[in-house]
Design a protein around this motif. Structure first.
Motif, PDB file in Angstrom:
ATOM      1  N   LEU A   1       0.821  -1.211   0.000  1.00 42.28           N
ATOM      2  CA  LEU A   1       0.000   0.000   0.000  1.00 42.28           C
ATOM      3  C   LEU A   1       0.858   1.266   0.000  1.00 42.28           C
ATOM      4  O   LEU A   1       0.527   2.247  -0.668  1.00 42.28           O
ATOM      5  N   ALA A   2       1.957   1.256   0.743  1.00 38.50           N
ATOM      6  CA  ALA A   2       2.867   2.410   0.740  1.00 38.50           C
ATOM      7  C   ALA A   2       3.434   2.631  -0.660  1.00 38.50           C
ATOM      8  O   ALA A   2       3.559   3.766  -1.113  1.00 38.50           O
ATOM      9  N   ASP A   3       3.740   1.536  -1.353  1.00 39.75           N
ATOM     10  CA  ASP A   3       4.233   1.648  -2.721  1.00 39.75           C
ATOM     11  C   ASP A   3       3.194   2.269  -3.650  1.00 39.75           C
ATOM     12  O   ASP A   3       3.537   2.880  -4.658  1.00 39.75           O
ATOM     13  N   GLU A   4       1.924   2.121  -3.300  1.00 39.08           N
ATOM     14  CA  GLU A   4       0.830   2.704  -4.086  1.00 39.08           C
ATOM     15  C   GLU A   4       0.558   4.162  -3.718  1.00 39.08           C
ATOM     16  O   GLU A   4      -0.298   4.804  -4.300  1.00 39.08           O
ATOM     17  N   GLY A   5       1.281   4.664  -2.699  1.00 36.47           N
ATOM     18  CA  GLY A   5       1.154   6.056  -2.324  1.00 36.47           C
ATOM     19  C   GLY A   5       0.337   6.326  -1.067  1.00 36.47           C
ATOM     20  O   GLY A   5       0.099   7.476  -0.715  1.00 36.47           O
ATOM     21  N   TYR A   6      -0.094   5.265  -0.379  1.00 42.30           N
ATOM     22  CA  TYR A   6      -0.860   5.449   0.857  1.00 42.30           C
ATOM     23  C   TYR A   6       0.069   5.739   2.024  1.00 42.30           C
ATOM     24  O   TYR A   6       1.228   5.310   2.040  1.00 42.30           O
ATOM     25  N   ALA A   7      -0.439   6.460   3.003  1.00 42.54           N
ATOM     26  CA  ALA A   7       0.239   6.622   4.291  1.00 42.54           C
ATOM     27  C   ALA A   7      -0.325   5.514   5.175  1.00 42.54           C
ATOM     28  O   ALA A   7      -1.516   5.504   5.484  1.00 42.54           O
ATOM     29  N   VAL A   8       0.498   4.565   5.544  1.00 40.42           N
ATOM     30  CA  VAL A   8       0.030   3.346   6.198  1.00 40.42           C
ATOM     31  C   VAL A   8       0.513   3.270   7.638  1.00 40.42           C
ATOM     32  O   VAL A   8       1.691   3.499   7.918  1.00 40.42           O
ATOM     33  N   ASP A   9      -0.406   2.938   8.532  1.00 42.21           N
ATOM     34  CA  ASP A   9      -0.069   2.599   9.909  1.00 42.21           C
ATOM     35  C   ASP A   9      -0.289   1.102  10.055  1.00 42.21           C
ATOM     36  O   ASP A   9      -1.431   0.631  10.000  1.00 42.21           O
ATOM     37  N   GLY A  10       0.784   0.342  10.197  1.00 40.61           N
ATOM     38  CA  GLY A  10       0.690  -1.097  10.402  1.00 40.61           C
ATOM     39  C   GLY A  10       0.781  -1.408  11.887  1.00 40.61           C
ATOM     40  O   GLY A  10       1.683  -0.937  12.567  1.00 40.61           O
ATOM     41  N   VAL A  11      -0.164  -2.184  12.386  1.00 42.04           N
ATOM     42  CA  VAL A  11      -0.224  -2.504  13.813  1.00 42.04           C
ATOM     43  C   VAL A  11      -0.348  -4.012  13.980  1.00 42.04           C
ATOM     44  O   VAL A  11      -1.147  -4.659  13.302  1.00 42.04           O
ATOM     45  N   ASP A  12       0.445  -4.575  14.874  1.00 38.56           N
ATOM     46  CA  ASP A  12       0.337  -5.991  15.203  1.00 38.56           C
ATOM     47  C   ASP A  12       0.667  -6.169  16.671  1.00 38.56           C
ATOM     48  O   ASP A  12       1.542  -5.494  17.192  1.00 38.56           O
ATOM     49  N   PHE A  13      -0.039  -7.083  17.346  1.00 35.84           N
ATOM     50  CA  PHE A  13       0.178  -7.264  18.785  1.00 35.84           C
ATOM     51  C   PHE A  13       1.411  -8.107  19.088  1.00 35.84           C
ATOM     52  O   PHE A  13       1.867  -8.141  20.214  1.00 35.84           O
ATOM     53  N   ALA A  14       1.961  -8.793  18.104  1.00 30.44           N
ATOM     54  CA  ALA A  14       3.157  -9.608  18.312  1.00 30.44           C
ATOM     55  C   ALA A  14       4.389  -8.767  17.953  1.00 30.44           C
ATOM     56  O   ALA A  14       4.599  -8.458  16.789  1.00 30.44           O
ATOM     57  N   PRO A  15       5.201  -8.388  18.931  1.00 30.96           N
ATOM     58  CA  PRO A  15       6.307  -7.453  18.683  1.00 30.96           C
ATOM     59  C   PRO A  15       7.305  -7.911  17.624  1.00 30.96           C
ATOM     60  O   PRO A  15       7.784  -7.105  16.848  1.00 30.96           O
ATOM     61  N   GLU A  16       7.623  -9.192  17.575  1.00 31.81           N
ATOM     62  CA  GLU A  16       8.635  -9.667  16.634  1.00 31.81           C
ATOM     63  C   GLU A  16       8.134  -9.725  15.196  1.00 31.81           C
ATOM     64  O   GLU A  16       8.903  -9.664  14.262  1.00 31.81           O
TER      65      GLU A  16
END
Length: 93
Positions: free
Chosen positions: A58-73
């Motif tokens: 999505l970032a490559d498509e020009g979006y500003a992306v917030d990626g969130v995941d509960f698993a730190p690694e």
């Protein structure tokens, strides 16, 4: 539960549909997502982003992306994915 996903982090993108290394699979995801999202440069959230393959796409498509995941690694792009931290923000844990 996060321990399970943290253990998977190293090899998670080895699956064909996880790492999006196949160009046809990558293009299929791009087209699917494009039809359901606002026009870039909209800010979007990738909840449960895993290793960040869709966030980077999505970032490559020009979006500003917030990626969130509960698993730190597992939260965030692996170097081999070509993640662009200046375009995409990741939060784990």
């Amino acid at each position: 539960m996060s321990e399970l996903w943290d253990a998977e982090a190293v090899h998670f993108d080895d699956e064909p549909d996880h790492g999006l290394r196949d160009s046809a699979t990558r293009e299929a995801w791009r087209l699917l997502l494009r039809d359901h999202l606002p026009v870039p440069p909209a800010r979007v959230a990738d909840l449960g982003c895993g290793t960040g393959t869709l966030s980077v796409l999505l970032a490559d498509e020009g979006y500003a992306v917030d990626g969130v995941d509960f698993a730190p690694e597992i939260g965030g792009p692996r170097p081999r994915q070509g993640g662009r931290p200046q375009c995409t923000r990741f939060r784990g844990g």
